[in-house]
Design a protein around this motif. Structure first.
Motif, short mmCIF file in Angstrom:
data_model
loop_
_atom_site.label_atom_id
_atom_site.label_comp_id
_atom_site.label_asym_id
_atom_site.label_seq_id
_atom_site.Cartn_x
_atom_site.Cartn_y
_atom_site.Cartn_z
N ASP A 104 18.45 -0.89 -4.60
CA ASP A 104 18.60 -2.11 -3.80
C ASP A 104 18.32 -1.82 -2.33
O ASP A 104 17.62 -2.58 -1.66
CB ASP A 104 20.01 -2.67 -3.96
CG ASP A 104 20.23 -3.32 -5.32
OD1 ASP A 104 19.56 -2.89 -6.28
OD2 ASP A 104 21.04 -4.24 -5.42
N VAL A 105 18.87 -0.73 -1.82
CA VAL A 105 18.64 -0.37 -0.42
C VAL A 105 17.16 -0.07 -0.19
O VAL A 105 16.57 -0.46 0.82
CB VAL A 105 19.50 0.84 -0.02
CG1 VAL A 105 19.22 1.28 1.41
CG2 VAL A 105 20.99 0.53 -0.18
N THR A 106 16.54 0.63 -1.14
CA THR A 106 15.13 0.97 -1.03
C THR A 106 14.27 -0.30 -1.00
O THR A 106 13.35 -0.43 -0.19
CB THR A 106 14.70 1.86 -2.20
OG1 THR A 106 15.48 3.06 -2.19
CG2 THR A 106 13.23 2.23 -2.09
N ALA A 107 14.58 -1.25 -1.88
CA ALA A 107 13.81 -2.50 -1.94
C ALA A 107 13.93 -3.27 -0.64
O ALA A 107 12.93 -3.77 -0.10
CB ALA A 107 14.29 -3.34 -3.12
N LEU A 108 15.14 -3.36 -0.10
CA LEU A 108 15.33 -4.08 1.16
C LEU A 108 14.68 -3.33 2.32
O LEU A 108 14.24 -3.94 3.30
CB LEU A 108 16.81 -4.29 1.42
CG LEU A 108 17.52 -5.25 0.46
CD1 LEU A 108 19.03 -5.24 0.69
CD2 LEU A 108 16.97 -6.66 0.62
N GLY A 109 14.59 -2.01 2.21
CA GLY A 109 13.92 -1.23 3.25
C GLY A 109 12.43 -1.51 3.33
O GLY A 109 11.81 -1.28 4.38
N PHE A 110 11.85 -2.03 2.25
CA PHE A 110 10.42 -2.35 2.27
C PHE A 110 10.11 -3.56 3.16
O PHE A 110 8.93 -3.91 3.33
CB PHE A 110 9.93 -2.65 0.85
CG PHE A 110 9.85 -1.42 -0.03
CD1 PHE A 110 9.59 -0.18 0.52
CD2 PHE A 110 10.02 -1.52 -1.40
CE1 PHE A 110 9.52 0.95 -0.28
CE2 PHE A 110 9.95 -0.39 -2.22
CZ PHE A 110 9.69 0.85 -1.65
N THR A 111 11.14 -4.20 3.72
CA THR A 111 10.90 -5.32 4.63
C THR A 111 10.46 -4.84 6.01
O THR A 111 10.14 -5.67 6.87
CB THR A 111 12.17 -6.18 4.79
OG1 THR A 111 13.25 -5.35 5.28
CG2 THR A 111 12.57 -6.82 3.48
N GLN A 112 10.42 -3.55 6.24
CA GLN A 112 10.03 -3.03 7.55
C GLN A 112 8.69 -3.60 8.05
O GLN A 112 8.60 -4.05 9.20
CB GLN A 112 9.97 -1.51 7.53
CG GLN A 112 9.52 -0.89 8.86
CD GLN A 112 9.11 0.55 8.71
OE1 GLN A 112 9.65 1.27 7.88
NE2 GLN A 112 8.14 0.97 9.50
N PRO A 113 7.61 -3.61 7.22
CA PRO A 113 6.35 -4.20 7.71
C PRO A 113 6.48 -5.67 8.07
O PRO A 113 5.75 -6.17 8.94
CB PRO A 113 5.38 -3.98 6.55
CG PRO A 113 5.97 -2.85 5.77
CD PRO A 113 7.44 -3.03 5.88
N LEU A 114 7.38 -6.39 7.40
CA LEU A 114 7.58 -7.80 7.73
C LEU A 114 8.17 -7.94 9.12
O LEU A 114 7.72 -8.77 9.93
CB LEU A 114 8.49 -8.47 6.68
CG LEU A 114 8.12 -8.27 5.21
CD1 LEU A 114 9.12 -8.99 4.31
CD2 LEU A 114 6.71 -8.77 4.94
N PHE A 115 9.19 -7.14 9.41
CA PHE A 115 9.79 -7.16 10.75
C PHE A 115 8.79 -6.67 11.80
O PHE A 115 8.77 -7.16 12.93
CB PHE A 115 11.04 -6.29 10.78
CG PHE A 115 12.23 -6.90 10.11
CD1 PHE A 115 12.77 -8.09 10.55
CD2 PHE A 115 12.83 -6.27 9.02
CE1 PHE A 115 13.88 -8.66 9.92
CE2 PHE A 115 13.94 -6.82 8.40
CZ PHE A 115 14.46 -8.03 8.85
N THR A 116 7.95 -5.69 11.42
CA THR A 116 6.95 -5.17 12.36
C THR A 116 5.97 -6.26 12.76
O THR A 116 5.58 -6.35 13.94
CB THR A 116 6.20 -3.98 11.73
OG1 THR A 116 7.14 -2.95 11.40
CG2 THR A 116 5.18 -3.42 12.71
#
Length: 310
Positions: free
Chosen positions: A110-122
Motif C-alpha cells: 500500500d505504501v509503495t503504491a501510494l509512493g508512485f504518486t511522486q510524478p503526479l506531484f512533480t
C-alpha cells in the motif's frame, strides 16, 4: 582465473546498451528500496519509533558520504543557493520520516503504491514553482492518477486508513526535493546536497529520537545499519540508472517495486493487499507512465533542431 572472470564480466557489461545498463541499475535500486522498507517495518514491529529509525538512517548516511565530503572539503560548503538547499533538505527529511511512519502502520504494498504518486506531484510542482508549461494531456493523466489514490485510500469506507496521508506526504516531499534540484545550476555539487540533507535530517530527528530512545539490541543495531547502508546504496543506484539510460526506458522498471513489496509483505509480515490496492496502483502506474512518456517526447522535440523549409 578470478581476474579473467572479472574482465569477462566487464566486457559483457560494456556490450550492453546504455538503456539496458540503466534498467539493471534501476532494478537493483528497486530491490534495495524494497529491502529497506522491510528493514524499517521489522524495526517498527520491535517497537522502535520512526524518529529513531530516521535518525539512524541519516547518521549512517552521513558516515557513508564523509570520504566524498573530505575530497571536496574546500568547496563543499560554498553555495549561492542556501535557501533552496534548506527547503530541499527539509522536505526530504520530512518525506523520510513520513515514509518510515507509514511503513510501520500500513502494508508495504500500500505504501509503495501510494509512493508512485511522486510524478503526479512533480507535475503540479513543476507548474507552480518552475513555471513549466503543462498541457491538457498531462493534467488529465495527473487527475486520473489521483483518482487511483482515492481507489486505494477509499475515504469514508470502513477500511479507510488515515496513515495513508503520511505515505502521500512522503511522495509529495520527494517530489518537492526533486523539483528543487532543477532550480540549481549545473555546477552545484551533489555531495553538497547530500551533506545538507543528512545534517538537516539529523538535526530534525535528534530531539524526538533522543526523547523516545530505546537502546537497540545487537540485532536491532544491525538492522539500523542495514537501513542506512541499503538506503544510501539504493540512492546511488537510482542516480546511475538515470545517468546510463533514458528516463522513459528506465522509469517503468521502478514499478516492479510493487510486486516485490507484495511478495515480501506476504512472506515476512503476512500482509495481503486487497483488490482495491492493485486496482488503484494500476491506475496510478498507467497515469505516471503516460506522464513520463510525454515528458520524454517533449524533451526530444525541444532538442531536435527545426527542419529547414527551403
Amino acid at each position: 582465473m578470478a581476474s579473467t572472470h572479472s574482465e569477462a564480466r566487464k566486457r559483457a557489461w560494456r556490450l550492453l546498451s546504455p538503456n539496458h545498463r540503466g534498467a539493471i541499475w534501476m532494478m537493483g535500486a528497486t530491490a534495495g528500496f524494497t529491502l529497506n522498507g522491510a528493514l524499517v517495518k521489522s524495526l517498527s514491529q520491535l517497537d522502535m519509533d520512526a524518529f529513531q529509525i530516521s535518525f539512524a538512517r541519516a547518521l549512517f548516511a552521513l558516515l557513508a558520504i564523509l570520504p566524498f565530503v573530505w575530497r571536496e572539503r574546500r568547496t563543499v560548503l560554498i553555495s549561492k543557493h542556501w535557501g533552496i538547499h534548506m527547503v530541499r533538505a527539509l522536505s526530504g527529511a520530512i518525506a523520510m520520516i513520513c515514509g518510515y511512519y507509514a511503513v510501520s502502520k500500513m502494508p508495504l504494498a500500500d505504501v509503495t503504491a501510494l509512493g508512485f504518486t511522486q510524478p503526479l506531484f512533480t507535475t503540479l510542482l513543476a507548474f507552480l514553482l518552475l513555471a513549466e508549461v503543462v498541457r491538457w494531456r498531462r493534467w488529465t493523466a495527473t487527475l486520473v492518477g489521483f483518482l487511483g489514490v482515492l481507489v486505494i485510500v477509499r475515504p469514508g469506507a470502513d477500511s479507510f486508513e488515515p496513515t495513508a496521508f503520511a505515505a502521500l506526504a512522503m511522495a509529495f516531499g520527494i517530489a518537492l526535493a526533486v523539483t528543487l534540484v532543477k532550480r540549481f545550476p549545473d555546477g552545484e555539487s551533489s555531495v553538497t546536497m547530500l551533506l545538507i540533507f543528512c545534517i538537516t535530517s539529523i538535526v530534525l530527528t535528534a530531539p524526538p529520537a533522543l526523547y523516545l530512545w530505546r537502546e537497540p539490541s545487537l540485532y536491532e543495531f544491525g538492522l539500523l545499519c542495514g537501513v542506512g547502508v541499503v538506503g544510501i546504496g539504493s540512492q546511488a543506484m537510482i542516480i546511475q540508472a538515470y545517468r546510463n539510460g533514458e528516463a522513459s526506458f528506465v522509469a517503468p522498471f521502478d514499478y516492479t517495486k510493487l510486486l516485490l513489496a507484495g511478495v515480501i509483505g506476504y512472506l515476512l509480515f503476512d500482509e495481503l493487499p486487497d483488490g482495491w490496492t492493485w486496482t488503484g496502483a494500476a491506475i496510478i502506474v498507467a497515469s505516471t507512465l503516460y506522464i513520463v512518456r510525454r515528458e520524454s517526447q517533449q524533451g526530444r522535440d525541444r532538442s531536435t533542431p527545426p527542419q529547414s523549409r527551403l
